[in-house]
Design an enzyme around this catalytic site. Structure first.
Site, PDB file in Angstrom:
ATOM      1  N   HIS A 118       0.812  -1.212   0.000  1.00  0.00           N
ATOM      2  CA  HIS A 118       0.000   0.000   0.000  1.00  0.00           C
ATOM      3  C   HIS A 118       0.849   1.267   0.000  1.00  0.00           C
ATOM      4  O   HIS A 118       0.360   2.333  -0.402  1.00  0.00           O
ATOM      5  CB  HIS A 118      -0.965  -0.011   1.192  1.00  0.00           C
ATOM      6  CG  HIS A 118      -2.136  -0.903   0.973  1.00  0.00           C
ATOM      7  ND1 HIS A 118      -3.444  -0.474   1.116  1.00  0.00           N
ATOM      8  CD2 HIS A 118      -2.211  -2.201   0.596  1.00  0.00           C
ATOM      9  CE1 HIS A 118      -4.263  -1.478   0.847  1.00  0.00           C
ATOM     10  NE2 HIS A 118      -3.530  -2.536   0.535  1.00  0.00           N
ATOM     11  N   HIS A 239      -0.773 -12.907  -1.180  1.00  0.00           N
ATOM     12  CA  HIS A 239      -2.058 -13.184  -0.517  1.00  0.00           C
ATOM     13  C   HIS A 239      -2.116 -14.582   0.080  1.00  0.00           C
ATOM     14  O   HIS A 239      -3.120 -14.938   0.703  1.00  0.00           O
ATOM     15  CB  HIS A 239      -3.214 -12.990  -1.503  1.00  0.00           C
ATOM     16  CG  HIS A 239      -3.535 -11.558  -1.766  1.00  0.00           C
ATOM     17  ND1 HIS A 239      -4.474 -11.142  -2.690  1.00  0.00           N
ATOM     18  CD2 HIS A 239      -3.031 -10.419  -1.208  1.00  0.00           C
ATOM     19  CE1 HIS A 239      -4.535  -9.815  -2.689  1.00  0.00           C
ATOM     20  NE2 HIS A 239      -3.665  -9.358  -1.805  1.00  0.00           N
TER      21      HIS A 239
END
Length: 325
Positions: A118, A239
């Site tokens: 991010h 992930h």
């Protein structure tokens, strides 16, 4: 001084260390580089203490362990370091890694790795904006960054300890922490170069890839950031950590790709429909992405190698560097 090449390597190595002892390391002429972090989070330390006997006593062993790694790590010729600077850079990296390991656990690994994506994921090639610059410190209230305050907080604590000996940017802390999170959970060891500068302002909004994008939209988004389809698929393997339903949440492996091929969200068996994000599921419906998914599902070593290279590229994207790095 003797050369460090040839048959006289051991002798000249000792001379090299004596020439640049820990207690005469370069003084830091710049202030705290963590300008993107609010002042209350910054250390006021601006130089290395000459009286830090504990650091001096352990410096040689640390330098000995990192000497060969530092000189064998490939760097562009324009940023290759001299002997003294390479010693200091390796020593600084070990210091950052040690403090991060004190606050990092497997249960926190997914959040820390998400923090990397991010912060760095705002990069755009066209205007060279965003990227790995620590600006996430100003962006925690954005909806897409929900839940990252805890992850940043533990790195702030580690940074305070590092800053007492050697000021470091928050961008460097995040980049190294992500690599440590991957390694801690069984993934590849990823070398991270230090020297990033922190941004003093937040990055523009709306630059992160949206979770609802289809494969075509994802590929276009990553292309604007300088990443190929193969790198998109490799980075998506992050992930495998966390609560998205891809195997063990604290083990970094290639389970992500194996689960994608099974398409459990098509099953009517309860919560299996909740596995992954819409953007994860979209990858399997694209032929180019599916080709890489299949390769990584069959070959974990290949995934590890490609993830390592893509991660290094990610944490260098958009970074601004100190002149001496």
């Amino acid at each position: 001084m003797s050369s460090i090449t040839g048959f006289n390597f051991n002798l000249s190595f000792r001379h090299l260390y004596i020439q640049f002892p820990a207690q005469s390391r370069r003084k830091i002429e710049y202030g705290c580089t963590c300008t993107a972090v609010r002042p209350v989070l910054c250390s006021t330390s601006s130089s290395v203490s000459h009286s830090d006997e504990n650091h001096v006593s352990t410096s040689y062993s640390r330098r000995l362990m990192t000497f060969m790694i530092t000189f064998l790590l490939p760097l562009p010729k324009s940023i290759q370091l001299s002997g003294a600077d390479a010693y200091a850079a390796a020593d600084d990296l070990v210091l950052v890694q040690e403090e991060i390991r004190k606050v990092l656990s497997k249960s926190k690994a997914a959040g820390v790795l998400r923090l990397v994506f991010h912060d760095a994921g705002t990069y755009e090639m066209d205007d060279d904006s965003g990227g790995m610059n620590g600006s996430i410190s100003f962006e925690l209230d954005r909806p897409e960054n929900k839940g990252l305050k805890k992850s940043l907080k533990i790195l702030v604590e580690a940074k305070k300890m590092v800053d007492e000996k050697q000021p470091v940017s928050m961008a460097d802390m995040i980049a190294v922490a992500g690599a440590e999170a991957v390694s801690l959970c069984g993934g590849p060891k990823i070398p991270v170069r230090l020297g990033r500068l922190d941004s003093m302002v937040p990055d523009p909004e709306g630059k992160l890839p949206e979770e609802t994008l289809d494969a075509s939209g994802l590929k276009q988004s990553f292309q604007r950031k300088g990443f190929s389809t193969q790198e998109l698929v490799a980075l998506s393997g992050a992930h495998t950590l966390g609560s998205k339903g891809f195997g063990n949440p604290v083990i970094f492996n290639n389970a992500y790709y194996k689960v994608l091929l099974e398409k459990p969200w098509l099953s009517s068996a309860g919560m299996t429909s909740m596995v992954g994000l819409p953007s994860d599921r979209a990858l399997v419906d694209d032929d180019e992405c599916l080709r890489w998914i299949s390769k990584y599902a069959d070959d974990q070593d290949l995934f590890f190698e490609d993830f390592k290279n893509a991660y290094i590229k990610l944490v260098n994207s958009g970074a601004k560097w100190r002149r001496d790095s």
